[in-house]
Write a protein that holds these residues in place. Sequence first.
Motif, PDB file in Angstrom:
ATOM      1  N   MET A   1      47.864  27.339 -73.097  1.00  0.00           N
ATOM      2  CA  MET A   1      47.924  26.174 -73.988  1.00  0.00           C
ATOM      3  C   MET A   1      47.257  26.569 -75.305  1.00  0.00           C
ATOM      4  N   ASP A   2      48.022  27.253 -76.153  1.00  0.00           N
ATOM      5  CA  ASP A   2      47.430  27.885 -77.337  1.00  0.00           C
ATOM      6  C   ASP A   2      48.094  27.469 -78.640  1.00  0.00           C
ATOM      7  N   CYS A   3      48.486  26.207 -78.723  1.00  0.00           N
ATOM      8  CA  CYS A   3      49.155  25.714 -79.937  1.00  0.00           C
ATOM      9  C   CYS A   3      48.162  25.018 -80.871  1.00  0.00           C
ATOM     10  N   ILE A   4      48.348  25.264 -82.170  1.00  0.00           N
ATOM     11  CA  ILE A   4      47.652  24.497 -83.207  1.00  0.00           C
ATOM     12  C   ILE A   4      48.571  23.336 -83.535  1.00  0.00           C
ATOM     13  N   LEU A   5      48.181  22.127 -83.161  1.00  0.00           N
ATOM     14  CA  LEU A   5      49.120  21.012 -83.108  1.00  0.00           C
ATOM     15  C   LEU A   5      49.252  20.251 -84.422  1.00  0.00           C
ATOM     16  N   ASP A   6      48.146  19.871 -85.004  1.00  0.00           N
ATOM     17  CA  ASP A   6      48.187  19.028 -86.206  1.00  0.00           C
ATOM     18  C   ASP A   6      47.148  19.503 -87.203  1.00  0.00           C
ATOM     19  N   LEU A   7      47.615  19.916 -88.367  1.00  0.00           N
ATOM     20  CA  LEU A   7      46.714  20.307 -89.452  1.00  0.00           C
ATOM     21  C   LEU A   7      46.853  19.305 -90.589  1.00  0.00           C
ATOM     22  N   HIS A   8      45.758  18.698 -90.965  1.00  0.00           N
ATOM     23  CA  HIS A   8      45.740  17.763 -92.094  1.00  0.00           C
ATOM     24  C   HIS A   8      44.851  18.361 -93.180  1.00  0.00           C
ATOM     25  N   GLN A   9      45.473  19.121 -94.075  1.00  0.00           N
ATOM     26  CA  GLN A   9      44.698  19.819 -95.099  1.00  0.00           C
ATOM     27  C   GLN A   9      43.918  18.863 -95.974  1.00  0.00           C
ATOM     28  N   GLU A  10      44.565  17.756 -96.339  1.00  0.00           N
ATOM     29  CA  GLU A  10      43.916  16.822 -97.265  1.00  0.00           C
ATOM     30  C   GLU A  10      42.742  16.101 -96.613  1.00  0.00           C
ATOM     31  N   ASP A  11      42.728  16.064 -95.283  1.00  0.00           N
ATOM     32  CA  ASP A  11      41.651  15.388 -94.558  1.00  0.00           C
ATOM     33  C   ASP A  11      40.656  16.358 -93.936  1.00  0.00           C
ATOM     34  N   PHE A  12      40.912  17.663 -94.099  1.00  0.00           N
ATOM     35  CA  PHE A  12      39.996  18.687 -93.588  1.00  0.00           C
ATOM     36  C   PHE A  12      39.812  18.564 -92.066  1.00  0.00           C
ATOM     37  N   ASP A  13      40.908  18.433 -91.319  1.00  0.00           N
ATOM     38  CA  ASP A  13      40.786  18.437 -89.866  1.00  0.00           C
ATOM     39  C   ASP A  13      42.020  19.051 -89.225  1.00  0.00           C
ATOM     40  N   VAL A  14      41.876  19.449 -87.970  1.00  0.00           N
ATOM     41  CA  VAL A  14      42.957  20.090 -87.232  1.00  0.00           C
ATOM     42  C   VAL A  14      42.790  19.754 -85.754  1.00  0.00           C
ATOM     43  N   THR A  15      43.921  19.671 -85.036  1.00  0.00           N
ATOM     44  CA  THR A  15      43.887  19.463 -83.592  1.00  0.00           C
ATOM     45  C   THR A  15      44.461  20.692 -82.907  1.00  0.00           C
ATOM     46  N   VAL A  16      43.729  21.190 -81.908  1.00  0.00           N
ATOM     47  CA  VAL A  16      44.128  22.424 -81.230  1.00  0.00           C
ATOM     48  C   VAL A  16      44.120  22.223 -79.724  1.00  0.00           C
ATOM     49  N   GLU A  17      44.919  23.056 -79.043  1.00  0.00           N
ATOM     50  CA  GLU A  17      44.893  23.107 -77.589  1.00  0.00           C
ATOM     51  C   GLU A  17      43.771  24.046 -77.130  1.00  0.00           C
ATOM     52  N   PRO A  18      43.433  24.030 -75.829  1.00  0.00           N
ATOM     53  CA  PRO A  18      42.253  24.764 -75.378  1.00  0.00           C
ATOM     54  C   PRO A  18      42.365  26.277 -75.435  1.00  0.00           C
ATOM     55  N   GLY A  19      43.585  26.827 -75.488  1.00  0.00           N
ATOM     56  CA  GLY A  19      43.734  28.274 -75.532  1.00  0.00           C
ATOM     57  C   GLY A  19      43.595  28.876 -76.915  1.00  0.00           C
ATOM     58  N   VAL A  20      43.466  28.049 -77.942  1.00  0.00           N
ATOM     59  CA  VAL A  20      43.320  28.550 -79.311  1.00  0.00           C
ATOM     60  C   VAL A  20      41.907  29.082 -79.499  1.00  0.00           C
ATOM     61  N   THR A  21      41.789  30.310 -79.994  1.00  0.00           N
ATOM     62  CA  THR A  21      40.474  30.901 -80.224  1.00  0.00           C
ATOM     63  C   THR A  21      40.037  30.691 -81.670  1.00  0.00           C
ATOM     64  N   ARG A  22      38.770  30.921 -81.884  1.00  0.00           N
ATOM     65  CA  ARG A  22      38.199  30.769 -83.229  1.00  0.00           C
ATOM     66  C   ARG A  22      38.911  31.641 -84.254  1.00  0.00           C
ATOM     67  N   LYS A  23      39.116  32.912 -83.923  1.00  0.00           N
ATOM     68  CA  LYS A  23      39.748  33.821 -84.877  1.00  0.00           C
ATOM     69  C   LYS A  23      41.213  33.457 -85.109  1.00  0.00           C
ATOM     70  N   ALA A  24      41.912  33.023 -84.063  1.00  0.00           N
ATOM     71  CA  ALA A  24      43.311  32.641 -84.217  1.00  0.00           C
ATOM     72  C   ALA A  24      43.438  31.441 -85.146  1.00  0.00           C
ATOM     73  N   LEU A  25      42.546  30.477 -85.009  1.00  0.00           N
ATOM     74  CA  LEU A  25      42.594  29.311 -85.895  1.00  0.00           C
ATOM     75  C   LEU A  25      42.351  29.723 -87.333  1.00  0.00           C
ATOM     76  N   ASN A  26      41.322  30.517 -87.578  1.00  0.00           N
ATOM     77  CA  ASN A  26      41.023  30.905 -88.952  1.00  0.00           C
ATOM     78  C   ASN A  26      42.114  31.785 -89.549  1.00  0.00           C
ATOM     79  N   ALA A  27      42.773  32.589 -88.733  1.00  0.00           N
ATOM     80  CA  ALA A  27      43.898  33.384 -89.237  1.00  0.00           C
ATOM     81  C   ALA A  27      45.031  32.470 -89.688  1.00  0.00           C
ATOM     82  N   SER A  28      45.276  31.411 -88.950  1.00  0.00           N
ATOM     83  CA  SER A  28      46.355  30.483 -89.312  1.00  0.00           C
ATOM     84  C   SER A  28      46.001  29.650 -90.546  1.00  0.00           C
TER      85      SER A  28
END
Length: 494
Positions: free
Chosen positions: A129-156
Motif C-alpha cells: 500500500m504505497d500510493c501518495i493519494l492526495d497532494l494539496h500544494q496550496e494547503d501544504f498537506d498530503v495523504t499517503v498510504e502506509p507503504g510510502v517511505t519518507r524518501k519516496a515522499l520527498n522524491a515525489s
Amino acid sequence: MVLAFLRRIGSLHINPVYRFAHEYSVGRRNYSARGSTLEQAVAAFRSVVGEDGVSLGTAVRDQHGRDESMHRCCPPDVVVWPCSVEEVSALAKICYQHQLPIIPFGTGTGLEGGVGAVKGGVCFNLGKMDCILDLHQEDFDVTVEPGVTRKALNASLRDTGLWFPVDPGADASLCGMVATSASGTNAVRYGTMRENVLNLEVVLADGTVIHTAGRGRRPRKTSAGYNLTNLFVGSEGTLGLLTKATLRLSGIPEAVVSAVCSFPSVQAAVDSTVQLLQAGVPIARIEFLDDVMMDACRCYSSLPYVVAPTLFLEFHGSKSSLEEQVTVAEDITRGNAGSDFSWARDAETRERLWKARHDAWYAALALRPGCKAYSTDVCVPISNLPQVVVETKRDLMQNHLTGPIAGHVGDGNFHCLMVLDPNDADEVQRVHQFTERLARRALALDGTCTGEHGIGLGKKALLCEEVGPQTIKVMHSLKAAMDPANLMNPGKVL
C-alpha cells in the motif's frame, strides 16, 4: 535469574539490556496459532489477498519477526500483504473471528522490538500500500498510504517546492514513523511526527475503519472532540492498523547552509546548544557528537574534522536571515571556546555531512567488529541537558563501556550507542545497569526514557516509573476499550 536462564538456553543473541524474553516466550503459549484454527484462517486470508498475499515460509516469517534492535527474533505464524484498506479490514475481521494477534509491519527499521510476534499471530506487511493519494500544494498537506517511505515522499515532492522534514535517519515508512512518534535531526525546527499529522485512517482490531479527525478532513487546527489523532501517534501498533496518514508539509527553504564546530569539552558544546536556543536562533538542525563518536565517524565516513566534542549545525531561511543566524551562532560558540565554523555550503557537501551523522550507528559498530549495538534514547528539558550529558559521559568512562554519544540536542534528546559483546556476561550486565541508570537519571531531571524510539518490549517498567501507576491504569483502560481481546501487537508498551 532471567539472564542466567537465557545463558542456559543459549539465547544471548537477544537484547541483553532488558530481561524479558522468558516472560514472552512462556506467554506466547496462550495465543500461538496452531492446527485447524490456523488452517481455517489461512484459507480465509487467501480468499481475500490471494495465494501470493499469504506466506507461511520460515525465512519470510523470521524476516518479519525482528527489527534493527537486539531483541530476539519472534516470528509470526503467518505473513499477509494487503493492498487496500478494504483488504486490511477483511483480514482483521478474520483475525478477530479466530482470536489471532495482529502485528503491523512497515520497513522493519524500529529499534525497540516493536514488530516481534511475542504471542504468535499474523503479521500485516503494509508495504504494497504505497500510493501518495492526495497532494494539496496550496494547503501544504498530503495523504499517503502506509507503504510510502519518507524518501519516496520527498522524491515525489521535489518539483513542488515542498518537503516533509521529519527525518529519523532511516528510510522508514511514514505510518511506521507515526506509530512510534518518530522525530530526528530536524525536530528542533519542524517538530516531531506528533506535530505533523493532521488525520489518520485506522483499522481497529475487529476490522472497523475510522478516521481520527473525520473522513477527508485536514484543517490546520481543530478543537472538535477528543484528539484521537494524537492518541494513535506513538501507539506502536497496539490500538489499530494505520492505513492512511494526512501529513503537514513545509516549504523548501530559500537558502540552506551547514557548519561544523568543535569544542574543548562536552560541557562547552552542550552549553552552546542551550544558549543558541535561548537566544532564539531558529536553527534547523543542531546535532552533538562526543569525541568517541567523532572518531568513529571520521574513520567510517572519512570526515576531515578533528576528534573532539562537536556540533553539526544547519541553518534554513532567506539569504539575509541566514547571515543574522550565523553571526549569532558564531558569537555564542566562540564564547564557549568553540572552533571557527567549517562550512558545508553546497548540496553535495551538506549531504555527505548529514549522511555521516545518519550512519553513526554503523560507525559505532565498526569500533568493535563482531559486536552488537543498543541505542539509548533519553530526552530532558534543554536546561538540564548539560548536566545529564556530562554525568552520562563520566558514567561510561568509569564503567569502561563503549558508548559513543550522538544526539538531537536541540530538543534535549541524545543517544548512547552501546557497543557490546553479547557473549561477555560481565559486559552485558554492566550495560544493562548503565542503561537503567541513564533512564532514571533522565527521569530525575524531568525527562523521558524515550524521546523517539518508543517503549516497545524493553521499557515498560520505565514507562510506569515515568507516568505513574494511575496513568498506566488509564492507558490500560483505553487499550481494553479499543482492543478488548488484546489482539493488536500484544506484549508491547503496556
